[in-house]
Scaffold this active site. Structure first.
Site, PDB file in Angstrom:
ATOM      1  CD  GLU A 316       3.693   2.335   6.918  1.00  0.00           C
ATOM      2  OE1 GLU A 316       2.844   1.551   6.464  1.00  0.00           O
ATOM      3  OE2 GLU A 316       4.893   2.029   7.075  1.00  0.00           O
ATOM      4  CE  LYS A 380       2.182  -0.135   1.406  1.00  0.00           C
ATOM      5  NZ  LYS A 380       2.610  -0.803   2.660  1.00  0.00           N
ATOM      6  CB  CYS A 437       5.677   0.470   4.002  1.00  0.00           C
ATOM      7  SG  CYS A 437       6.334  -0.992   4.829  1.00  0.00           S
TER       8      CYS A 437
END
Length: 576
Positions: A316, A380, A437
């Site tokens: 990430e 995301k 994440c």
């Protein structure tokens, strides 16, 4: 012996036949605590429960946490009389639950404090909000769960089912309300053992939570059971439950390895870049060179780097700059990729706003080949409140006070658009279900029900939390998603835990926290058929929850009065 002071005999519960004196006396003393002593005991019991979570995995610690919780709820009938008997009992149960949850979350999430020290000059003074404030807020879910359990409470084994119902319902709510935060859900006590975790392929994480409470709270009846069957039956049933789960899980896992996807050789890069250096633009050249050097490193005399793999995966937010707007850096990456090789990387990206609109930034996954960007991108969806954006109405107020989210992006990140199928096409790979994440901690949200993907891909940066339980807890939860969905997991982190697992959750390769290097592995196939959880979601969990409620209400219906203070004597529950 004389009754302990404080309650008339007519309020006694209908328990009979005293349990062993020492254990019964202990249960009585726990149940009869009050005030700050009661709350401190609940806090300590909850804190013990954190040892059942990764990386410790001490399942008996959850017994130590839940058995006193049962006894404390037994004594909730001694709550404030000023509110009336019923309201006072529920208020006492809620207070016990809040203290228990506060202790559990404080002991399980203390490592969040490390994130406040990355830029200590800006955030250190806010550390109490993360280390104590968040657990205090999350404790409200357990307050609701304990109060809900007390509504269905009864003196015998039925109260174990009541507690499983109350905690199971509150944990589901914790995972969904206010953007959700299902971190260290109690089901993870079972969800980190290879055999026990296989049940998640049917009932999911929240179903494991119900079973964990049923199994680990059952020994409470050893001190308060009426007859031998009521006293010993729940503990024997708990042992049978755990043995059955383990046996079924062992039978589900094949003896040999899962076949690999032909023609796919992955290289996961774990750069272990210090967190305080990752987002500094002055380090752009060194960071990019570090990634390129690791990606093409030889791992053995017969391995020559990129020539021996098909896909390179970076974690990430790999760059302290916008790769889409930096043609020089993009050119260096594409030039380093041999023909036919593909890079999958985390990166911040910005859209092209219309005139008069502000620039929107996204936490994304990009796919790069020798010719440039290929295959599309994933933005995301589930952003971290206060970490990647300031939520809702609080945004303007907090910014007026000079506060900002941890990631220094103007205006914070913007959430991507909801997906209805595998959202990332990567040349040479099966359809990819991506997550970034902590998106990986949310059960049932990673893989599409319409079009089944071939793998779960999780890119993360756990460097915020250093060498603490946090990164290990994060990996354990992502690993359970592989079992729930019947899909292999490919996970690349800035620093630990980078790994590849098969669809049964077996780890086939891993780089631990603090390691720098690469992990070369083939990609395991997904299961031929979707798991029941992948097809039906939390339906079976709902059935478990309803079953616990019916058991608890059935037991309560057969009892005219709940457990109260008079049910305990110094040697244990009073006889008939």
């Amino acid at each position: 012996m004389s009754r302990l002071a404080g309650a008339p005999a007519r309020e006694a519960g209908p328990l009979v036949a005293p349990a062993p004196a020492a254990l019964g006396a202990l249960a009585g003393r726990v149940a009869l605590t009050a005030g700050l002593t009661r709350l401190a005991l609940a806090w300590a019991a909850g804190a013990c429960g954190a040892l059942a979570m990764p990386p410790f995995g001490i399942l008996p610690a959850l017994v130590v946490a839940l058995v006193p919780a049962v006894w404390l709820l037994d004594g909730a009938a001694t709550g404030s009389r000023r509110l009336g008997r019923r309201a006072g009992t529920l208020a006492a149960a809620a207070a016990i639950g809040w203290a228990w949850g506060f202790g559990y979350m404080t002991a399980g999430l203390w490592w969040l404090g490390a994130a406040f020290l990355v830029e200590a000059d800006q955030f250190a003074y806010l550390m109490p909000l993360g280390v104590l404030g968040l657990p205090a807020v999350l404790g409200l879910f357990y307050a609701a769960g304990f109060a809900l359990a007390r509504l269905a409470w009864s003196p015998g084994p039925g109260r174990i089912a009541a507690l499983a119902f109350g905690i199971g319902a509150s944990e589901w709510l914790r995972g969904h309300l206010f953007t959700g935060f299902p971190w260290n859900t109690l089901g993870m006590a079972l969800g980190q053992n290879l055999w026990l975790m296989q049940a998640a392929s049917v009932i999911g994480l929240y179903g494991l939570t119900v079973l964990a409470v049923l199994a680990c709270a059952a020994p409470a009846t050893l001190a308060t059971g009426a007859r031998p069957a009521a006293r010993f039956g729940p503990s024997l049933a708990a042992l049978a439950l755990l043995a059955g789960l383990a046996g079924a899980g062992a039978l589900r896992i094949p003896a040999g390895p899962v076949p690999d996807v032909p023609g796919v050789r992955l290289r996961l890069v774990q750069p272990n870049v210090p967190q305080d250096a990752r987002f500094n633009p002055r380090n752009r050249e060194g960071i990019l060179q570090h990634y390129l050097g690791l990606s093409d490193s030889a791992t053995a005399p017969d391995r020559s780097g990129l020539a021996d793999v098909t896909h390179v995966i970076w974690p990430e937010s790999a760059f302290p700059f916008l790769i889409q707007r930096d043609p020089q850096a993009l050119g260096r990456i594409t030039a380093a990729l041999p023909p036919g090789k593909v890079l999958v990387t985390g990166a911040a990206r910005a859209d092209e706003p219309l005139p008069g609109e502000r620039l929107h930034f996204f936490n994304s996954i990009l796919v790069i080949g020798p010719e440039g960007f290929v295959g599309g991108a994933y933005d995301k969806l589930h952003l971290v409140p206060f970490g990647e954006y300031l939520p809702g109405p609080a945004d303007a107020v907090l910014r007026a006070l000079g506060l900002r989210q941890f990631v220094a992006v103007p205006g914070g990140f913007t959430a991507g658009e909801a997906r209805h199928g595998p959202a990332l096409a990567v040349p040479g790979l099966p359809p990819v279900a991506p997550s970034i994440c902590y998106e990986a901690i949310f059960p049932g949200t990673l893989a599409s029900r319409r079009e089944r993907p071939g793998l779960l891909l999780n890119l993360t940066n756990d460097g915020w939390f250093g060498d603490t339980p946090g990164p290990r807890q994060h990996f354990a939860q992502a690993r359970l998603r592989a079992v729930e969905e019947g899909l292999p997991l490919v996970r690349a982190a800035n620093t630990g835990v980078s790994a590849v697992t098969d669809p049964f959750g077996r780890v086939v390769g891993l780089l631990p926290v603090g390691a720098e290097g690469v992990l070369d592995r083939n990609l395991p196939r997904n299961l031929a058929e979707s798991t029941l959880y992948a097809r039906f979601g939390d339906v079976f969990f709902a059935g478990l929850l309803l079953g616990c409620l019916l058991l608890a209400l059935g037991a309560r219906h057969g009892r005219s009065r709940p457990l109260a203070r008079g049910a305990y004597r110094e040697e244990g529950p009073r006889s008939g």
